[in-house]
Scaffold this active site. Structure first.
Site, PDB file in Angstrom:
ATOM      1  N   GLY A  14       0.833  -1.208   0.000  1.00  0.00           N
ATOM      2  CA  GLY A  14       0.000   0.000   0.000  1.00  0.00           C
ATOM      3  C   GLY A  14       0.866   1.255   0.000  1.00  0.00           C
ATOM      4  N   ARG A  75       1.319  -5.277  -5.139  1.00  0.00           N
ATOM      5  CA  ARG A  75       1.502  -6.431  -4.256  1.00  0.00           C
ATOM      6  C   ARG A  75       1.684  -7.618  -5.191  1.00  0.00           C
ATOM      7  NH1 ARG A  75      -2.760  -3.683  -0.873  1.00  0.00           N
ATOM      8  NH2 ARG A  75      -1.688  -3.044   1.010  1.00  0.00           N
ATOM      9  N   ASP A 106       4.919  -4.468   6.270  1.00  0.00           N
ATOM     10  CA  ASP A 106       5.334  -5.811   6.702  1.00  0.00           C
ATOM     11  C   ASP A 106       5.492  -6.806   5.550  1.00  0.00           C
ATOM     12  OD1 ASP A 106       2.619  -5.757   6.345  1.00  0.00           O
ATOM     13  OD2 ASP A 106       2.104  -6.694   8.249  1.00  0.00           O
ATOM     14  N   THR A 129       4.333   2.972   5.611  1.00  0.00           N
ATOM     15  CA  THR A 129       2.949   2.486   5.662  1.00  0.00           C
ATOM     16  C   THR A 129       2.144   3.422   6.548  1.00  0.00           C
ATOM     17  OG1 THR A 129       1.490   0.775   6.592  1.00  0.00           O
ATOM     18  CG2 THR A 129       3.723   0.807   7.442  1.00  0.00           C
ATOM     19  N   ASP A 131      -0.138   2.486   8.389  1.00  0.00           N
ATOM     20  CA  ASP A 131      -0.632   1.728   9.541  1.00  0.00           C
ATOM     21  C   ASP A 131       0.195   1.894  10.819  1.00  0.00           C
ATOM     22  OD1 ASP A 131      -2.666   0.744   7.985  1.00  0.00           O
ATOM     23  OD2 ASP A 131      -1.657  -1.135   7.507  1.00  0.00           O
ATOM     24  N   ASP A 133       2.455   0.090  12.024  1.00  0.00           N
ATOM     25  CA  ASP A 133       2.453  -1.160  12.779  1.00  0.00           C
ATOM     26  C   ASP A 133       3.785  -1.912  12.746  1.00  0.00           C
ATOM     27  OD1 ASP A 133       2.250  -1.679  10.088  1.00  0.00           O
ATOM     28  OD2 ASP A 133       0.736  -3.245  10.280  1.00  0.00           O
ATOM     29  N   ARG A 175      -6.301  -2.668   8.899  1.00  0.00           N
ATOM     30  CA  ARG A 175      -6.848  -4.028   8.865  1.00  0.00           C
ATOM     31  C   ARG A 175      -6.441  -4.808  10.097  1.00  0.00           C
ATOM     32  NH1 ARG A 175      -6.292  -5.713   3.083  1.00  0.00           N
ATOM     33  NH2 ARG A 175      -4.091  -5.418   3.593  1.00  0.00           N
TER      34      ARG A 175
HETATM   35  O1  F6P Z   1      -1.525  -1.217   4.800  1.00  0.00           O
HETATM   36  C1  F6P Z   1      -2.121  -0.032   4.435  1.00  0.00           C
HETATM   37  C2  F6P Z   1      -3.595  -0.207   4.200  1.00  0.00           C
HETATM   38  O2  F6P Z   1      -4.141   1.027   3.802  1.00  0.00           O
HETATM   39  C3  F6P Z   1      -4.399  -0.794   5.356  1.00  0.00           C
HETATM   40  O3  F6P Z   1      -4.705   0.139   6.361  1.00  0.00           O
HETATM   41  C4  F6P Z   1      -5.602  -1.316   4.640  1.00  0.00           C
HETATM   42  O4  F6P Z   1      -6.195  -2.350   5.375  1.00  0.00           O
HETATM   43  C5  F6P Z   1      -5.010  -1.839   3.354  1.00  0.00           C
HETATM   44  O5  F6P Z   1      -3.818  -1.131   3.138  1.00  0.00           O
HETATM   45  C6  F6P Z   1      -5.920  -1.686   2.168  1.00  0.00           C
HETATM   46  O6  F6P Z   1      -5.284  -2.220   1.051  1.00  0.00           O
HETATM   47  P1  F6P Z   1      -5.808  -2.061  -0.449  1.00  0.00           P
HETATM   48  O7  F6P Z   1      -5.506  -0.676  -0.893  1.00  0.00           O
HETATM   49  O8  F6P Z   1      -5.052  -3.062  -1.217  1.00  0.00           O
HETATM   50  O9  F6P Z   1      -7.283  -2.296  -0.409  1.00  0.00           O
END
Ligand code: F6P
Length: 325
Positions: A14, A75, A106, A129, A131, A133, A175
């Site tokens: 992301g 990804r 991660d 990120t 997040d 985390d 998430r």
């Molecule tokens: O890891 C960053 C993040 O924005 C999370 O907070 C979220 O759950 C996820 O990516 C969403 O991913 P995508 O953009 O692939 O839906």
């Protein structure tokens, strides 16, 4: 120690605001140190497909203030296979890329750890990120911007919630991690905040809301992390609506606006410091580390612990929401 003449840089997973500032810092500091730099587009997928671009000082001009990532992100499913990683390693070696700087979260670090184990390519991770985390850094690049973006939106929701005396269930990203929910919850004066890290039974949620309503507050904001066990804001509304028939309850899912936009000053400085330190780490002979900032000092952590050890939230921060509501 392996001599490093050329490094590769990529963004993966992301996107997060400040990734461009990190690419810029890596590129310019590597050139400053006499290295060549190759940008790898679309994360690990670009390594598999040899989607390479030579980077110069001017390649990163006018990017420090921009959201997204000039190298694009993805990804990559192919990189999760041994064959995919072997293809990526072969392309990197064929293009004389001696070491990699990977910017992401991660999943990105997990990929880099395995690439190093299987093919011996030195890797340094930059925590990017929203997040927040990853352990080994007080903050990840993009987190501060995402917080402020979410907060700006939530402040607006509070205005309309107050005008109509409504209850809003606002979903923020995260998430697996509740950092955004926790800190926006404190900063917007939320009445209730729900995180993936804490188990709050539906009955407890209902009684908290009844208590809040009994206090006759004119508006109620409930901040729900995307990954909360209630299932997120939409699901939560479905689960509780029959018990709050008289309440004008609305849902707002903030979603990907939290990932875009110009990085804050704090994220730009964080990305610049970590980017320069990442190049230094490679030249100092580190082969599998994450660069973070802890207590305002650069800190190197084994790459693996960045993603395998979950960063925990401070429970006393959650108490603040309860005390101050
Ligand atoms: O890891 C960053 C993040 O924005 C999370 O907070 C979220 O759950 C996820 O990516 C969403 O991913 P995508 O953009 O692939 O839906």
């Amino acid at each position: 120690m392996k001599t490093i003449n050329k490094i590769g840089v990529l963004t993966s997973g992301g996107d997060s605001p400040g990734m461009n500032a990190a690419i810029r810092a890596v590129t310019r500091s590597a050139i400053y140190r006499g290295l060549e730099v190759t940008g790898i587009r679309y994360g690990y997928q670009g390594a598999i497909e040899a989607d390479f671009v030579e980077m110069h000082k001017l390649s990163v001009s006018n990017t420090i203030q921009k959201g997204g990532t000039i190298l694009k992100s993805a990804r990559s499913k192919d990189f999760m296979t041994k064959e995919g990683r072997a293809k990526a390693a072969k392309n990197l070696k064929a293009n004389k890329i001696d070491a990699l700087v990977v910017i992401g979260g991660d999943g990105t670090f997990q990929g880099a750890t395995i690439l190093h184990q299987e093919h011996g390519i030195p890797v340094v991770g930059i925590p990017g990120t929203i997040d927040n985390d990853l352990s080994g850094t007080d903050e990840t690049i993009g987190y501060d911007t995402a917080l402020n973006t979410a907060l700006e939106a939530i402040d607006k929701i509070r205005d309309t919630a107050d005008a109509h005396e409504r209850m809003f269930l606002v979903e923020v990203m995260g998430r697996d991690a509740g950092f955004i929910a926790l800190e926006t919850g404190i900063a917007c004066g939320a009445e209730l905040t729900l995180l993936p890290e804490t188990l709050v039974h539906l009955n407890e949620i209902k009684s908290s809301l009844n208590e809040i309503l009994a206090n006759k507050k004119r508006s109620t904001l409930v901040i729900v992390a995307e990954g909360d066990e209630s299932g997120g804001a939409i699901q939560l509304q479905q689960s509780i609506k029959d018990d709050f028939k008289d309440i004008d309850m609305r849902v707002c899912v903030l979603g990907h606006i939290q990932r875009g936009g110009n990085p804050t000053a704090r994220d730009r400085v964080l990305a610049s410091r970590i980017g320069v330190a990442a190049v230094n780490a490679l030249l100092d002979g580190h082969v599998s580390v994450m660069v973070g900032i802890v207590n305002n000092n650069i800190k190197l952590t084994p790459l693996k612990s960045g993603w395998s050890k979950k960063k925990s939230i401070q429970m006393e921060m959650l108490d603040l929401v309860k005390i101050l509501k």
